[in-house]
Design an enzyme around this catalytic site. Structure first.
Site, PDB file in Angstrom:
ATOM      1  N   HIS A 307     -18.931  -1.448  28.475  1.00  0.00           N
ATOM      2  CA  HIS A 307     -18.398  -0.612  29.375  1.00  0.00           C
ATOM      3  C   HIS A 307     -19.074   0.782  29.925  1.00  0.00           C
ATOM      4  O   HIS A 307     -19.471   1.380  28.823  1.00  0.00           O
ATOM      5  CB  HIS A 307     -16.773  -0.981  28.869  1.00  0.00           C
ATOM      6  CG  HIS A 307     -15.065  -0.403  30.329  1.00  0.00           C
ATOM      7  ND1 HIS A 307     -15.274   0.783  30.789  1.00  0.00           N
ATOM      8  CD2 HIS A 307     -15.211  -1.652  30.764  1.00  0.00           C
ATOM      9  CE1 HIS A 307     -14.846   0.441  31.399  1.00  0.00           C
ATOM     10  NE2 HIS A 307     -14.489  -0.496  32.218  1.00  0.00           N
ATOM     11  N   ASP A 364     -12.590  -8.718  28.991  1.00  0.00           N
ATOM     12  CA  ASP A 364     -12.992  -9.686  29.759  1.00  0.00           C
ATOM     13  C   ASP A 364     -13.649 -10.462  27.953  1.00  0.00           C
ATOM     14  O   ASP A 364     -13.673 -11.901  28.111  1.00  0.00           O
ATOM     15  CB  ASP A 364     -14.224  -9.716  30.508  1.00  0.00           C
ATOM     16  CG  ASP A 364     -14.028  -9.377  31.616  1.00  0.00           C
ATOM     17  OD1 ASP A 364     -12.909  -9.538  32.134  1.00  0.00           O
ATOM     18  OD2 ASP A 364     -14.821  -8.917  32.544  1.00  0.00           O
TER      19      ASP A 364
END
Ligand code: ACO
Length: 428
Positions: A307, A364
């Site tokens: 991320h 996700d």
């Protein structure tokens, strides 16, 4: 006293104002640097650039903290309803009882979609990706509401556009699911609430009454809240950038949907499931797959890992992982892909490649396994992300407009040819 930083460029000193956020975040204000010194700042991919100040969402990537308007994501995911959170993001406060019932009532009354929209759906090739369809539908809606063309309309007009968009979104998403199955589109049923209606329009059929499964409803509520906003991510920044040109809200949100579709952003939830399926079908062990990732084989990344902001853990992933176990247990689903995912996670978390690069599971990684258990086909996963993210995009757009922010227009460092004369085609 206002703080400043000093910067020395070619022996000349410049003062840069320091800006501090309400949670102690600090920035150098370089707005006037070019006028004063001729220099711009250079930051490909905006890795360390604050494009705006914002009151909406706070993230501390080192500590794994996520707040919407000051409320911790853990508490909202546990206690709130998605529409409360949507109201909070868009209007800046949790609604009181009468505001909330008014909000829900409006969203119920505006949920029908113009019948002509179906003609566009009919023109889509069967099997077209739902995100492409959603993007088109969203921008097309601007043609049905010409008074929404001007984002500077009255507050009342702006609110009506927001209500229409929020109200019709579940209907649009469900229409795509029906089309892909070749089933008749179901109209919203006003006896259902927002999430129930979405489930009914997606999974119901005209032949029998639809029973809401409270486990499925509660899972959807949690997932939508977890996806509702995430400050200046790729799609929210796109929304702010497109909106800054005073483009209407429908087209602006369509651009956010386009950004979200990409596999490095919201499209990763589909990619994760496809990756897990590939591992299962190919007979690779998780270890072998991780080796491929570490060897940087063409196009192979551990999807759902890493991320831009979170460098410790993604708090949404933590909640989702726990929810994943709970939901699959309650639904009595045993999914071999969940076992592969857990194995990959365990392996990656103790592997120096991932540890050194601070790569952790993101939102996700486990969400797709829940969506699959709830009965959604893989290519609908990113649409579900968009359904949750809509209030965040709207809030970002509204704030950008109300703060009267200027058009977004970055600069560049030109690295091309020196000026040269045009060469006639015969002489090239
Ligand atoms: N698998 C393997 N290696 C990775 C991964 C990954 N998932 N993510 C990053 N890396 C490596 C890169 O190869 C790079 O290694 P290097 O230093 O040897 O060159 C290093 O980690 C830094 O990666 P960047 O791509 O520079 O990091 P960036 O902040 O630009 O990208 C991103 C962040 C796009 C999320 C990236 O981690 C990624 O591609 N992850 C997989 C896709 C994904 O899950 N996206 C969803 C993000 S959450 C969301 O948007 C909703």
């Amino acid at each position: 006293m206002n703080k400043t930083a000093k910067i020395i460029i070619e022996d000349k000193e410049y003062q840069l104002p320091i800006i501090e956020g309400s949670q102690g975040e600090k920035a150098l204000d370089i707005k006037k640097l070019r006028d004063d010194s001729g220099y711009i700042t250079y930051d490909i991919g905006y890795k360390n650039t604050g494009s705006t100040s914002s009151n909406i969402t706070f993230i501390d990537g080192e500590e794994g903290i996520l707040h919407y308007r000051g409320y911790a994501i853990e508490e909202l995911a546990e206690k709130a309803e998605f529409l409360e959170v949507a109201y909070l993001l868009i209007y800046g406060k949790l609604p009181n009882q009468s505001e909330y019932s008014d909000w829900k009532n409006k969203l119920t009354r505006h949920s029908l979609v113009h019948e002509d929209v179906k003609k566009v759906f009919d023109a889509y090739p069967t099997g077209a990706h739902p995100m492409g369809q959603l993007m088109t539908m969203m921008s097309m809606m601007s043609s049905f509401y010409p008074n929404a063309q001007d984002p500077h309309n009255t507050q009342e007009d702006r609110d009506l556009t927001i209500v229409r968009m929020m109200a019709k979104m579940p209907n649009l998403c469900a229409m795509m699911a029906k089309k892909r199955n070749g089933h008749p589109v179901l109209y919203p049923n006003n006896s259902f609430d927002y999430i129930e209606n979405y489930l009914y329009m997606t999974f119901g059929n005209p032949c029998e009454p639809y029973q809401i499964d409270p486990v499925v409803k509660s899972a959807m509520n949690k997932l939508l809240i977890l996806h509702a906003d995430h400050e200046q991510n790729c799609s929210a920044s796109t929304v702010r950038m497109v909106g800054s040109a005073h483009t209407n809200l429908w087209a602006t949100i369509a651009s956010g949907i386009a950004a979200l579709w990409g596999p490095l952003h919201g499209g990763a939830n589909q990619e994760v499931l496809e990756m897990l399926q590939e591992i299962k079908d190919s007979g690779f062990t998780s270890k072998q797959y991780v080796e491929k990732v570490k060897n940087k084989e063409a196009g192979v990344r551990l999807m759902g890992f890493g991320h831009r902001v979170y460098k410790n853990f993604d708090p949404r992933a933590k909640i989702i992982k726990k929810a994943c176990d709970d939901i699959l247990n309650k639904l009595g689903v045993k999914d071999p892909l969940l076992e592969i995912a857990k194995e990959l996670e365990e392996m990656a978390l103790s592997d120096s490649y991932f540890v050194e690069r601070k790569l952790y599971p993101n939102v996700d990684f486990y969400s797709g396994i829940i969506y699959r258990a709830l009965g959604y086909p893989t290519d609908m996963f990113t649409v579900l992300f968009a359904l949750g993210r809509l209030p965040g995009w709207i809030a970002q757009w509204k704030e950008m407009l109300e703060d009267k922010q200027p058009i977004s227009r970055p600069r560049q460092i030109y690295t091309g040819e020196q000026p040269r004369a045009f060469v006639d085609i015969k002489n090239r």
